[in-house]
Structure formats: structure tokens, C-alpha cells
Scaffold this motif. Structure first.
Motif, PDB file in Angstrom:
ATOM      1  N   MET A   1      -4.142 -16.224  -2.664  1.00  0.00           N
ATOM      2  CA  MET A   1      -4.048 -14.770  -2.640  1.00  0.00           C
ATOM      3  C   MET A   1      -3.424 -14.257  -3.933  1.00  0.00           C
ATOM      4  N   LYS A   2      -3.965 -13.136  -4.366  1.00  0.00           N
ATOM      5  CA  LYS A   2      -3.411 -12.538  -5.573  1.00  0.00           C
ATOM      6  C   LYS A   2      -2.598 -11.318  -5.142  1.00  0.00           C
ATOM      7  N   ILE A   3      -1.361 -11.215  -5.649  1.00  0.00           N
ATOM      8  CA  ILE A   3      -0.551 -10.043  -5.312  1.00  0.00           C
ATOM      9  C   ILE A   3      -0.429  -9.173  -6.555  1.00  0.00           C
ATOM     10  N   ILE A   4      -0.822  -7.931  -6.430  1.00  0.00           N
ATOM     11  CA  ILE A   4      -0.677  -6.998  -7.544  1.00  0.00           C
ATOM     12  C   ILE A   4       0.405  -5.993  -7.158  1.00  0.00           C
ATOM     13  N   LYS A   5       1.466  -6.007  -7.967  1.00  0.00           N
ATOM     14  CA  LYS A   5       2.615  -5.158  -7.648  1.00  0.00           C
ATOM     15  C   LYS A   5       2.439  -3.784  -8.299  1.00  0.00           C
ATOM     16  N   ALA A   6       2.552  -2.757  -7.471  1.00  0.00           N
ATOM     17  CA  ALA A   6       2.443  -1.390  -7.995  1.00  0.00           C
ATOM     18  C   ALA A   6       3.817  -0.730  -7.911  1.00  0.00           C
ATOM     19  N   LYS A   7       3.997   0.248  -8.765  1.00  0.00           N
ATOM     20  CA  LYS A   7       5.298   0.935  -8.806  1.00  0.00           C
ATOM     21  C   LYS A   7       5.529   1.752  -7.537  1.00  0.00           C
ATOM     22  N   TYR A   9       3.252   4.616  -4.499  1.00  0.00           N
ATOM     23  CA  TYR A   9       1.990   4.873  -3.799  1.00  0.00           C
ATOM     24  C   TYR A   9       0.866   5.267  -4.760  1.00  0.00           C
ATOM     25  N   GLN A  10       1.224   6.125  -5.706  1.00  0.00           N
ATOM     26  CA  GLN A  10       0.222   6.613  -6.659  1.00  0.00           C
ATOM     27  C   GLN A  10      -0.360   5.473  -7.497  1.00  0.00           C
ATOM     28  N   ASP A  11       0.537   4.621  -7.949  1.00  0.00           N
ATOM     29  CA  ASP A  11       0.133   3.482  -8.765  1.00  0.00           C
ATOM     30  C   ASP A  11      -0.709   2.505  -7.931  1.00  0.00           C
ATOM     31  N   MET A  12      -0.280   2.276  -6.673  1.00  0.00           N
ATOM     32  CA  MET A  12      -1.047   1.404  -5.769  1.00  0.00           C
ATOM     33  C   MET A  12      -2.466   1.954  -5.579  1.00  0.00           C
ATOM     34  N   SER A  13      -2.550   3.271  -5.383  1.00  0.00           N
ATOM     35  CA  SER A  13      -3.848   3.906  -5.127  1.00  0.00           C
ATOM     36  C   SER A  13      -4.773   3.746  -6.328  1.00  0.00           C
ATOM     37  N   ARG A  14      -4.218   3.916  -7.514  1.00  0.00           N
ATOM     38  CA  ARG A  14      -5.009   3.822  -8.735  1.00  0.00           C
ATOM     39  C   ARG A  14      -5.493   2.378  -8.975  1.00  0.00           C
ATOM     40  N   LYS A  15      -4.599   1.440  -8.745  1.00  0.00           N
ATOM     41  CA  LYS A  15      -4.986   0.037  -8.933  1.00  0.00           C
ATOM     42  C   LYS A  15      -6.067  -0.363  -7.924  1.00  0.00           C
ATOM     43  N   GLY A  42      -5.194   7.837  -1.097  1.00  0.00           N
ATOM     44  CA  GLY A  42      -5.019   8.005  -2.548  1.00  0.00           C
ATOM     45  C   GLY A  42      -6.085   7.258  -3.342  1.00  0.00           C
ATOM     46  N   ALA A  43      -6.489   6.094  -2.847  1.00  0.00           N
ATOM     47  CA  ALA A  43      -7.548   5.336  -3.539  1.00  0.00           C
ATOM     48  C   ALA A  43      -8.851   6.126  -3.470  1.00  0.00           C
ATOM     49  N   TYR A  44      -9.161   6.703  -2.299  1.00  0.00           N
ATOM     50  CA  TYR A  44     -10.382   7.505  -2.176  1.00  0.00           C
ATOM     51  C   TYR A  44     -10.328   8.712  -3.123  1.00  0.00           C
TER      52      TYR A  44
END
Ligand code: GLP
Length: 242
Positions: A1-7, A9-15, A42-44
Motif C-alpha cells: 500500500m502506498k500512503i500519501i500524506k496530505a496537509k 482536507y483541501q490538500d487531500m482532495s487535490r491529491k 472536495g475531490a469532485y
């Protein structure tokens, strides 16, 4: 599994949106498995924004959603069809005939589930499955259980899920008690899985699901066995991983 850490909610949504858009660009006729809940909103939004800028084209895309409440019509503002239409379908150029959800208005559960399994098979399975994570570790509406259910099935929602989802309804009595959901085998057959999680209240379940024992009591734990899972989560949701 790959974990991508976002700062946050906004950053998570963009990633997360970047990963979905890469899928659409690389395979314009892909099948996207989509999710509801507050986390993917947010991703949508990003996808809609990029579509409006001319960077994304959904004309060849097919979508299959994870789940739908049993008994809600498409025009009920709490149905998952309504949610998807509000947040994505009506705002991009996806062909409405190629957007699929289980039919919440079909009272015959066996028929609704069989029909949806047929839809998923007929589109050739899912290229990228987007997943949120329930507080009790559910994915789609696969609630904690003694078993993993393979295919689309009708579930009795647990009390915690009814409580968690009541914020969207006028009163708790309006929350449907049952839903149709894609099964675990179908989710696991997706060629790639993208899980989005945000917020401190999900930190404990993130740890349990991705680093605890693989058990149907925490349905998301089965994702540990998938060969291509990306978890995009914000710092708050990853806080217990150390
Ligand atoms: C709902 C959906 C799930 C979703 C979960 C988490 O019950 N059926 O697919 O992942 O809740 O929702 P949220 O993102 O709002 O926490």
C-alpha cells in the motif's frame, strides 16, 4: 500500500483528484468506481474545476457507484444518485447513460443486487475505485460482520452508521435502515483502489484498518491484501500511525 500524506482536507482532495484525473487522461474510456459521503466532495470539486478549464474530458468514462439507500428515489435529495448528480454528473460531460448506481427503488433486493452485479460485469469491472472509510471501518456499506460478502447485497445499516449519517436527514427516523452495496470481492477486483480519509475522528480506524488484523469486523482491513491501494489521508487522519 502506498500512503500519501496530505496537509489538510483541501490538500487531500487535490491529491486524490490528481490521481483520478491521471486515470481519466491515461485511459479515457475507463470505468471509475465512485463513492459518496462527505470525504470525496472536495475531490469532485477539483475534477469539476479542471473539466471546466478544459483539462479533463469525461465523455468516454463509465461510472459505477458503490452503494445506494434502499427505498430512496433518485430525486430524493438524500439518495446517492442525487448526491452524485449534484457533485459530479451534472457538472461534467459524462454520458448520463453511463453512470450507474444500484436501483434504490427496486423493492426486490435479490433482483436489485443481481441487476447491479450484471452492470458491473457488463462494463468490464472497475479500473479505479474511490473509497471513503466509515467510522466503523465500512467501505461502501459493507458493515462489520462475521464474513466478507462477495457481491452486491442488501445490508441492514448498523446503529453507528445510522447515527453517523443522520446529520444529512431531517430526523433520525428518516435515515433509511437498509442499503444496496457493492460487495468486497467486487471492490477487491478493481484494478486500482484509492482511499480518501480526513480528520482526527478517523485516526483510530485508519490504524486499525490498514495496520490491524485482517478481519470482517473491520471490512476495510481486507484492502491490505490488494496489490494496488493508495491511501490519501490528511495529517489528522494519519496521526496514530506514528
Ligand atoms: C457512508 C458511505 C461510505 C462512506 C462513509 C464515510 O456511509 N456509504 O461509502 O465512505 O459513509 O462517510 P464520510 O466520508 O462522510 O465520513
Amino acid at each position: 500500500m502506498k500512503i500519501i500524506k496530505a496537509k489538510d482536507y483541501q490538500d487531500m482532495s487535490r491529491k486524490a483528484a490528481n490521481i483520478i484525473s491521471a486515470q481519466v487522461i491515461m485511459k479515457p474510456d475507463c470505468v471509475l468506481g465512485l463513492a459518496t459521503g462527505s470525504t470525496p466532495i472536495g475531490a469532485y470539486e477539483n475534477l469539476v474545476n479542471w473539466y471546466q478549464k478544459g483539462d479533463l474530458d469525461f465523455s468516454g468514462v463509465t461510472t459505477v457507484n458503490l452503494d445506494e439507500y434502499k427505498g430512496l428515489t433518485r430525486d430524493n435529495d438524500q439518495s446517492y444518485y442525487y448526491f452524485m448528480n449534484e457533485h459530479l454528473f451534472s457538472k461534467v460531460n459524462v454520458d448520463p447513460k453511463r453512470t450507474f448506481l444500484p436501483d434504490g427503488t427496486e423493492p426486490d433486493s435479490a433482483k436489485a443486487c443481481e441487476d447491479y452485479n450484471h452492470v458491473i460485469e457488463s462494463v468490464g469491472g472497475v479500473d479505479l475505485q474511490l473509497l471513503g472509510l466509515g467510522h466503523n471501518g465500512h467501505i461502501g456499506f459493507n458493515e462489520p460482520s462475521d464474513i466478507f460478502k462477495a457481491k452486491t447485497h442488501c445490508v441492514d445499516l448498523t446503529e453507528t452508521t445510522i447515527q453517523a449519517n443522520k446529520r444529512f436527514f431531517a430526523s433520525i427516523d428518516d435515515v433509511p435502515r437498509q442499503a444496496y452495496t457493492m460487495g468486497i470481492q467486487t471492490i477487491m477486483q478493481a484494478r486500482k483502489i484509492l482511499v480518501v480519509v480526513s480528520g482526527a475522528e478517523k485516526a483510530a480506524i485508519v490504524k486499525e484498518a490498514f495496520f490491524g488484523p485482517i478481519t470482517p469486523k473491520v471490512q476495510a482491513s481486507v484492502l491490505q491484501l490488494h496489490h494496488d491501494v493508495i491511501l490519501v489521508a490528511d495529517e489528522a487522519a494519519l496521526a496514530e500511525l506514528g
